[in-house]
Motif scaffolding. Structure first.
Motif, PDB file in Angstrom:
ATOM      1  N   UNK A 367       2.307  -4.523   4.632  1.00 44.94           N
ATOM      2  CA  UNK A 367       3.226  -3.430   4.951  1.00 44.94           C
ATOM      3  C   UNK A 367       3.846  -2.839   3.692  1.00 44.94           C
ATOM      4  N   UNK A 368       4.159  -3.695   2.719  1.00 40.64           N
ATOM      5  CA  UNK A 368       4.750  -3.221   1.469  1.00 40.64           C
ATOM      6  C   UNK A 368       3.783  -2.313   0.722  1.00 40.64           C
ATOM      7  N   UNK A 369       2.503  -2.716   0.681  1.00 40.02           N
ATOM      8  CA  UNK A 369       1.492  -1.906   0.001  1.00 40.02           C
ATOM      9  C   UNK A 369       1.343  -0.556   0.693  1.00 40.02           C
ATOM     10  N   UNK A 370       1.270  -0.564   2.009  1.00 37.39           N
ATOM     11  CA  UNK A 370       1.099   0.696   2.735  1.00 37.39           C
ATOM     12  C   UNK A 370       2.306   1.605   2.545  1.00 37.39           C
ATOM     13  N   UNK A 371       3.488   1.017   2.544  1.00 33.20           N
ATOM     14  CA  UNK A 371       4.715   1.784   2.338  1.00 33.20           C
ATOM     15  C   UNK A 371       4.732   2.412   0.944  1.00 33.20           C
ATOM     16  N   UNK A 372       4.354   1.616  -0.064  1.00 31.01           N
ATOM     17  CA  UNK A 372       4.379   2.102  -1.443  1.00 31.01           C
ATOM     18  C   UNK A 372       3.302   3.159  -1.682  1.00 31.01           C
ATOM     19  N   UNK A 373       2.118   2.963  -1.107  1.00 29.20           N
ATOM     20  CA  UNK A 373       1.064   3.950  -1.305  1.00 29.20           C
ATOM     21  C   UNK A 373       1.395   5.262  -0.613  1.00 29.20           C
ATOM     22  N   UNK A 374       2.111   5.191   0.486  1.00 31.19           N
ATOM     23  CA  UNK A 374       2.563   6.411   1.146  1.00 31.19           C
ATOM     24  C   UNK A 374       3.502   7.187   0.222  1.00 31.19           C
ATOM     25  N   UNK A 375       4.240   6.477  -0.615  1.00 29.27           N
ATOM     26  CA  UNK A 375       5.158   7.117  -1.554  1.00 29.27           C
ATOM     27  C   UNK A 375       4.463   7.612  -2.814  1.00 29.27           C
ATOM     28  N   UNK A 376       3.164   7.298  -2.957  1.00 30.31           N
ATOM     29  CA  UNK A 376       2.412   7.804  -4.101  1.00 30.31           C
ATOM     30  C   UNK A 376       1.848   6.759  -5.030  1.00 30.31           C
ATOM     31  N   UNK A 377       2.217   5.486  -4.850  1.00 36.52           N
ATOM     32  CA  UNK A 377       1.671   4.425  -5.699  1.00 36.52           C
ATOM     33  C   UNK A 377       0.202   4.194  -5.363  1.00 36.52           C
TER      34      UNK A 377
END
Length: 532
Positions: A367-377
């Motif tokens: 979930x953390x990865x998906x959240x961060x990638x949604x923000x552009x990471x």
């Protein structure tokens, strides 16, 4: 003692001649010698070094190769043309230059397309055959082995099949060991290649080779189609280098012959050196290795989709056509917003972090990865940032070696045209408050230097770190210059290299995040214990 290749099948490399015609490649003699050593280490049977007499560089290459390279596997080949019309082979200066090269094997190029004979050579079809016959016979009388390249053969065959086959037969009867059918314009398709090679082989009895250009994207497939039809000599270039879009790529051709056809065309154990050789040659020609090249690209065995990872966790062969170690490559798991539990578990294992059976932990990381990638990471290109994230979740806290109080970067544009960049960093490390200021040739460079100035006294390990690459991407947005920015930084400590990512509303903020991660990961690698 030189290990001679099996003469029943030839792997013939022409990187130093045909590959060097690629736009952007300019090889020195030293470059050519280095590449020749790599190709010999790989175990190809023949290395075509260039056209002696055509230019001083190639003439010097053959002179130096004789003295400086002790070939273990390969035989050096000189390239040239048949005698000129109306001149005897023994009196032709370029034929003499081929003999003077000292190469034991000579490849002659000859016209096999009737229109090219009449328009380019400006001679008769009969004289062209005589030029082939005389030059092959003369070189054979001088103790040289001869291969003949039939230029524009397939186009010539389509226009006048009888004459094209006559060229092959003439060379064969004069003593050419191999007659190579060249798809010079690169316009053929595999089925067409196979049909023509079968017919020519049956009608002439000559030993045939194939030289395929990649203009239709079929050079490797065309080469293998010719092998299926009976060709026993393949001409290729390392990484597919060559004129226009390139030639048949040596590495997928050889891998297919060894792994798919079961034909041993390299010395024992050489195939596992293929990835290293490919990348080494790319470095010499100063071209970035293709990440998506079959077999040897860093992405050739990289897996991103969660569905794939789930299957690979059970058996890697479910989504890989070969074991990557057979060609000297490795499997990689990419972490992205497509990641599932299996991707995270496999990536953790790859990084040496045992997540055990903690499904809640794995779920949090996903979930953390998906959240961060949604923000552009992006973590597929920033393994170090992902490892820091993973360790923070697994250990319940971020690994902190220092705490930043504030930072600022100033860019000053003076009337005299001088641009000044200055950065100030205020931070805490080992209980000490540090304020450091530095200048740089840009705001990010100034920040980097200020961070180093402040921390190297506390952490001398940072002196070994060097920023080696820096990439900026403006992410899709609706606010023009206010769009989100992503920065990727690559850092080395001289022993390894890692990448970190930062995302922010401007390039300086994003760069700061990437630098922060880069230093934290460097200290982690150095075995320094976190302070907080």
């Amino acid at each position: 003692m030189k290990e001679l290749p099996d003469d029943g099948f030839h792997v013939f490399d022409t990187t130093l001649r045909d590959g060097a015609q690629r736009e952007g490649i300019n090889l020195t003699v030293a470059d050519k010698l280095t590449i020749a050593r790599h190709l010999d280490d790989f175990g190809v049977g023949f290395i075509e070094g260039g056209w002696p007499g055509a230019n001083p560089r190639d003439t010097e290459f053959f002179a130096r190769a004789r003295e400086e390279i002790d070939f273990k596997h390969a035989t050096l080949v000189a390239f040239g043309a048949t005698r000129k019309a109306g001149v005897s082979a023994e009196d032709d200066p370029q034929v003499k230059a081929l003999l003077d090269s000292g190469a034991p094997v000579i490849t002659l190029v000859a016209k096999s397309h009737d229109r090219h004979v009449e328009l380019a050579l400006r001679t008769s079809l009969e004289e062209n055959l005589a030029m082939i016959r005389d030059t092959v016979a003369y070189l054979r009388s001088q103790g040289r082995r001869v291969f003949l390249d039939c230029e524009h053969f397939f186009d010539g065959y389509r226009a006048n099949a009888g004459y094209a086959k006559q060229v092959v037969a003439t060379a064969h009867q004069a003593g050419a060991d191999v007659v190579v059918l060249c798809d010079t314009n690169g316009g053929m398709l595999p089925g067409q290649i196979e049909a023509v090679v079968r017919t020519v082989l049956a009608d002439t009895g000559a030993r045939l080779g194939i030289h395929a250009q990649d203009d239709t994207g079929c050079a490797v497939a065309n080469t293998l189609a010719a092998v299926d039809a009976g060709a026993t000599h393949v001409q290729c270039t390392a990484n597919g280098y060559g004129e226009r879009v390139g030639n048949a790529n040596l590495f997928p051709v050889v891998a297919a012959l060894e792994l798919k056809y079961g034909r041993a065309v390299l010395p024992a154990g050489a195939l596992s050196e293929m990835t290293r050789i490919s990348h080494a040659i790319a470095e010499v020609v100063n071209l970035t290795p293709s990440t998506h090249q079959p077999y040897v690209g860093v992405s050739a065995f990289a897996h991103k989709a969660g569905l794939h990872a789930s299957a690979i966790k059970v058996d890697p062969d479910l989504y890989q056509h070969i074991d990557p170690e057979r060609v000297g490559n490795t499997m990689r798991m990419l972490v992205s917003d497509m990641a599932g539990r299996a991707s995270i578990e496999l990536k953790g294992k790859e990084l040496g972090i045992d997540l055990g059976d903690d499904r809640a932990l794995v779920g949090r990381v996903v979930e953390r990865v998906k959240e961060r990638e949604l923000a552009g990471y992006t973590y597929e290109a920033a393994d170090a940032s992902f490892e820091l994230l993973l360790r923070a979740e697994a250990e319940g806290r971020a690994r902190r070696f220092f705490r930043v109080e504030s930072w600022r970067a100033i860019v000053e544009d003076r009337p005299d045209g001088i641009h000044a960049n200055e950065a100030t960093v205020k931070l805490w490390a080992k209980g000490e408050r540090i304020v450091s200021t530095a200048e740089g040739n840009g705001p990010v460079h100034a920040l980097d230097r200020a961070l180093r100035v402040g921390l190297e006294r506390i952490y001398p390990e940072l002196a070994a770190l060097e920023l080696v690459d820096y990439k900026v991407r403006i992410l899709e947005g609706k606010h023009g210059t206010q769009s989100t920015t992503r920065v990727l930084v690559s850092t080395t400590d001289g022993k390894g290299e890692w990448s970190t990512v930062g995302v922010g509303e401007n390039v300086i903020a994003a760069s700061w995040q990437a630098l922060d991660d880069a230093y934290a990961y460097g200290l982690l690698r150095a075995g320094v214990e976190p302070q907080e």
